[in-house]
Design an enzyme around this catalytic site. Sequence first.
Site, short mmCIF file in Angstrom:
data_model
loop_
_atom_site.label_atom_id
_atom_site.label_comp_id
_atom_site.label_asym_id
_atom_site.label_seq_id
_atom_site.Cartn_x
_atom_site.Cartn_y
_atom_site.Cartn_z
CG HIS B 123 -2.15 -0.81 1.06
ND1 HIS B 123 -3.03 -0.60 0.03
CD2 HIS B 123 -2.65 -1.84 1.78
CE1 HIS B 123 -4.04 -1.46 0.12
NE2 HIS B 123 -3.83 -2.23 1.17
CB CYS B 182 -2.00 2.89 -5.63
SG CYS B 182 -3.13 1.55 -5.99
#
Lengths: 176, 209
Positions: B123, B182
């Site tokens: 993440h 991301c």
Amino acid sequence: MKKLFFVGILAALFVGTTNVSAMTEADLRKKFDETVTINGNKYAVSDGDKKLADDYLAKYEVSSDDCDYIAKKIDEAKAILTAEGQEDLTKLSESTKTKLKKLVSDVSANTSVKGTVTSGSVVILNSDGSTFAEVTSLVKQTGTERSNIAIIAGVAFVITLVGACLVVKQVKNSNN
Amino acid sequence: MKTKKFTTKIFAINIAISFFFASIFITAIYFLGEEKINYYSALINSLVVNNSNETEAVYSKEAKRLIELPSYGKRFGTIKIEKIDLSLPLYHGDNLKILHYGIGHYAGSYFPGEGGSIILPGHNNVGVFNRLDELKKGDKVVIEANYGVFTYEVDSYKVVKETELDAFPIQKDEELLIMYTCYPINRSVIGRKTERYVVYAKKIGESYE
């Protein structure tokens, strides 16, 4: 050559198509390299799913009877995909997905290769029922926006309820 | 009856007003203190994670592969990147639940020491891969697995679309560490992110003691 997106189904099915004791490693590689042709376009199992299949076969041996059964299910899967004719395998119809999921259930119920289909993935199981691997898309969502918005909304809602209840209590007390 | 109607009306009005101001207040707190919130969330997660047991993977030096894989969802090592003060547990598997606790490992890729592509998603939270874009060519990444220690050197990095699967090659010509998160990494994009920041690192050393 296009890569199969709905590979979880076919990876799970491909895994069991070999009798390891009868085939050489070269035969095994050829099997994984086989393609499905849909509307003239060729599709193949992704390299990641081939690796998963390799790892599974290194751990478990599949009987020749199971191989025969799974081979038939693979033929059924190919026929289903060809009949649908959808070139973008991320956009298969619900009825096609249901038929493919049933093939996985059939294999799981009738052979030593166990797996389940969940939302977005096929879970291949170990013999003790634990997860061997989850077969999903290679690239994952690694952002956090959605969960943070949910936290904000949740906290705001709780504060709102508490505040409103306190006001109601005050009004009731003043009326009494 | 009159009192009950008045009370219900007061309740409904206050629900609307309170929710409005609470939302603004919480959102302001979040955007002003996002880094602190994410930092402490990651800290709590890492405390939970560090208490979990590692699963035993068995490596064969002769075959240059694992002969006993880690259990899916279990920790099998630690990833350390000194340049960005990162030291996190490494888990086999990469579903959403696993990624909450540390760095995942795409099960369809190879393991450290097997000579192929090793794909590690994480993440973009504070304390996880939020500083991945600070890594430059030559920076070191160390993976301490329960069967050996492996050192990699950053070779390149780029931003790709999530659909560009060629950016995540599964190959066995060389041992290549592929870390991604991301993108954009900051909070300027609302909603689902469709790009990934990818860092490639090549193995430069290993130790099996």
